[in-house]
Each structure stands twice: as structure tokens, then as C-alpha cells.
Design an enzyme around this catalytic site. Sequence first.
Site, mmCIF file in Angstrom:
data_model
loop_
_atom_site.group_PDB
_atom_site.id
_atom_site.type_symbol
_atom_site.label_atom_id
_atom_site.label_comp_id
_atom_site.label_asym_id
_atom_site.label_seq_id
_atom_site.Cartn_x
_atom_site.Cartn_y
_atom_site.Cartn_z
ATOM 1 N N GLU A 98 -6.735 4.699 7.767
ATOM 2 C CA GLU A 98 -6.461 6.121 7.506
ATOM 3 C C GLU A 98 -7.658 6.786 6.847
ATOM 4 O OE1 GLU A 98 -2.706 5.571 5.524
ATOM 5 O OE2 GLU A 98 -1.809 5.013 7.450
ATOM 6 N N ASN A 119 0.873 -1.177 0.000
ATOM 7 C CA ASN A 119 0.000 0.000 0.000
ATOM 8 C C ASN A 119 0.907 1.222 0.000
ATOM 9 O OD1 ASN A 119 -1.795 2.056 0.542
ATOM 10 N ND2 ASN A 119 -2.275 1.390 2.625
ATOM 11 N N TRP A 120 1.017 1.831 -1.163
ATOM 12 C CA TRP A 120 1.974 2.938 -1.277
ATOM 13 C C TRP A 120 1.481 4.233 -0.630
ATOM 14 C CZ3 TRP A 120 4.307 2.876 -6.959
ATOM 15 C CH2 TRP A 120 5.064 1.702 -7.111
ATOM 16 N N LYS A 121 0.203 4.279 -0.308
ATOM 17 C CA LYS A 121 -0.378 5.501 0.280
ATOM 18 C C LYS A 121 -0.078 6.695 -0.637
ATOM 19 C CE LYS A 121 -0.104 3.272 4.713
ATOM 20 N NZ LYS A 121 -0.019 3.370 6.172
ATOM 21 N N GLY A 123 2.855 -1.114 4.254
ATOM 22 C CA GLY A 123 2.934 0.305 3.944
ATOM 23 C C GLY A 123 4.377 0.721 3.712
ATOM 24 N N GLY A 124 5.000 1.281 4.743
ATOM 25 C CA GLY A 124 6.350 1.829 4.630
ATOM 26 C C GLY A 124 7.351 0.924 3.927
ATOM 27 N N SER A 159 3.280 -2.043 10.316
ATOM 28 C CA SER A 159 4.721 -2.081 10.563
ATOM 29 C C SER A 159 5.370 -3.432 10.246
ATOM 30 C CB SER A 159 5.030 -1.658 11.998
ATOM 31 O OG SER A 159 4.598 -0.329 12.224
ATOM 32 N N HIS A 166 -9.469 1.227 4.714
ATOM 33 C CA HIS A 166 -8.203 1.392 5.435
ATOM 34 C C HIS A 166 -8.417 2.359 6.603
ATOM 35 C CE1 HIS A 166 -4.110 2.566 6.362
ATOM 36 N NE2 HIS A 166 -3.747 1.422 5.805
ATOM 37 N N GLU A 188 -5.565 -4.868 10.364
ATOM 38 C CA GLU A 188 -4.505 -3.905 10.659
ATOM 39 C C GLU A 188 -4.846 -3.175 11.951
ATOM 40 O OE1 GLU A 188 -2.348 -2.643 6.773
ATOM 41 O OE2 GLU A 188 -4.133 -1.450 7.001
ATOM 42 N N GLY A 229 2.375 2.238 10.886
ATOM 43 C CA GLY A 229 3.352 3.317 10.795
ATOM 44 C C GLY A 229 3.996 3.681 12.129
HETATM 45 P P1 PGA Z 1 2.811 0.313 7.634
HETATM 46 O O1 PGA Z 1 1.360 0.511 6.948
HETATM 47 O O2 PGA Z 1 3.360 -0.968 7.098
HETATM 48 O O3 PGA Z 1 3.611 1.509 7.203
HETATM 49 O O4 PGA Z 1 2.579 0.273 9.099
HETATM 50 C C1 PGA Z 1 0.524 -0.568 6.729
HETATM 51 C C2 PGA Z 1 -0.779 -0.081 6.137
HETATM 52 O O5 PGA Z 1 -1.274 0.966 6.592
HETATM 53 O O6 PGA Z 1 -1.354 -0.699 5.223
#
Ligand code: PGA
Length: 256
Positions: A100, A11-13, A237-238, A216, A98, A170, A176
Amino acid sequence: MSERKPIVAGNWKMHNNTIETRTLIQQIIKNGKNLGQNCEVIIAPPFTSIACAAKEVKDSAIQLGAQNLFWEDKGAFTGEISGPMLKEIGCSHVIIGHSERRQYFGETDETVNKRIGSAIRNGLIPIFCLGETLAERETGQAFIVLKRQLVKGLESLKVENPVDFVMAYEPVWAIGTGKTASPEQAQEVHAFVRGELALLWGDKFAAKTRILYGGSVKAANSKNLIGQPDIDGGLIGGASLNAEDFLGIIEQGTGF
Ligand code: PGA
């Protein structure tokens, strides 16, 4: 080994313009050995980079996802992107719900439900995200919240084939933050989610549904999550923004 083929999804956000997208995909393809063989690989770039990503992944095993969609197919909905648009541009998957989006953009169980309905109707595979906040966990609400998110998110919907449906647990407190749920904590929730899904859509369907863990996840800690019987991959994500880190997780993918 489970009959569920693991999935590693990036997930590149809100990262990677078209130039960065091209570079990152080229690095993943160049350095990835037997991509897609042991686990499915998906990337979800921001909308403006999807067309460019589609060209780059064309002859590879990398599948494309979007990070959201609007539930109407077309119309006067300024700023929105629909399922048919994602399908046309080459997406097979779409992340929905998600945390966010729930936290910052007013996403509710009801809007999640409409978006999942649109994905199903348009032949896109939803990656349906759910997760509890730290406050909810600490006050003993986690399983109540997760059940509500699942039941309301899927209300009145049905997917025929379990390969066309993916879930992601999640925990919000792990996204994050560098904190991950312990493998036991994650397994407990995954088993719970699978059980709730079985109540809705039947044991057979639930037994074949891939449930990803996110929050994470890095190559180093993914080792500890793999091997858990109900964890079928990761939503990353990251660590999906760097080819080496992402490939490191993919290489663990066999064991998920
Ligand atoms: P993260 O994000 O790996 O940076 O914690 C995961 C996500 O939000 O899908």
C-alpha cells in the site's frame, strides 16, 4: 518442526484510535491462551495509537511494531517519524515496503532500502514486505519483480542476527481481496525468496529467517498455509482488527 519460531503480526493499517486500541488489546490479552509461547505475536497500530498500545501490552508477550518510518533520525522533515522515535516509544519492529505504501505513497525499492537501513541502525527489526501485482503474475514477471524488490531493498545492507530480520511475502492481488495464494503458490515464492536471500546473506542466515505470508489470511485458511515448509507465520490485516479472528490465527501459529 522448524527452528524458526513462527510470527503472527497484525498490521492494523489506518484503524483503531486510542480507545479502540485499548479495547482490542485488552480483549486479545484476556482471551489469548499462552500468548507468545508457540509463536511471536506482534501488533502494528497507527502512529497515534502506539503510545497507548505500549502501555496496554506492557506485561504481556505482545510486541509492538510501527507501519513505516523515515530514514533520517531527526530534522526538518514535516510529517515524518524516525527510527529513534519508534524505539523510544516501545516499538521493536517496523513494517517496511508494504504494497500500500508502494502503491499509494510513492514508495520505491530505493526508499525501502533507506528505511530498512534506518531500522537496522536503530535496533528495530524490519518486517520487509514484497509482492507482485496480478498483472505481474499474469505476465510471468512475478519472480523477476520479487528478486528486484529483494536485491534492491537490501542493497549494501547487512543484518548480523537472523532473529533481527523478518520478511513478508504479500501478493498484492491477495491483500484485502479475500483471495489468498494457494499453499503451493505461496510455498513456491517463499522458497524462492529464501533462496535469493541465501545468495545475498548466506545459507545459514536465510535458513533462520522468518518469512511471513500475508494477504487475506483468516483463521480458517491459515490452516492451509501452515505446514508449508518455508512459511513461518502471517502478516495479518483485516483479521487482526478483531480479537477472536486474530487469536484464531495465533492458535494455528504453532503449526506454521
Ligand atoms: P489483509 O492485509 O489481511 O487484510 O489482506 C494484509 C496486509 O496488507 O498486511
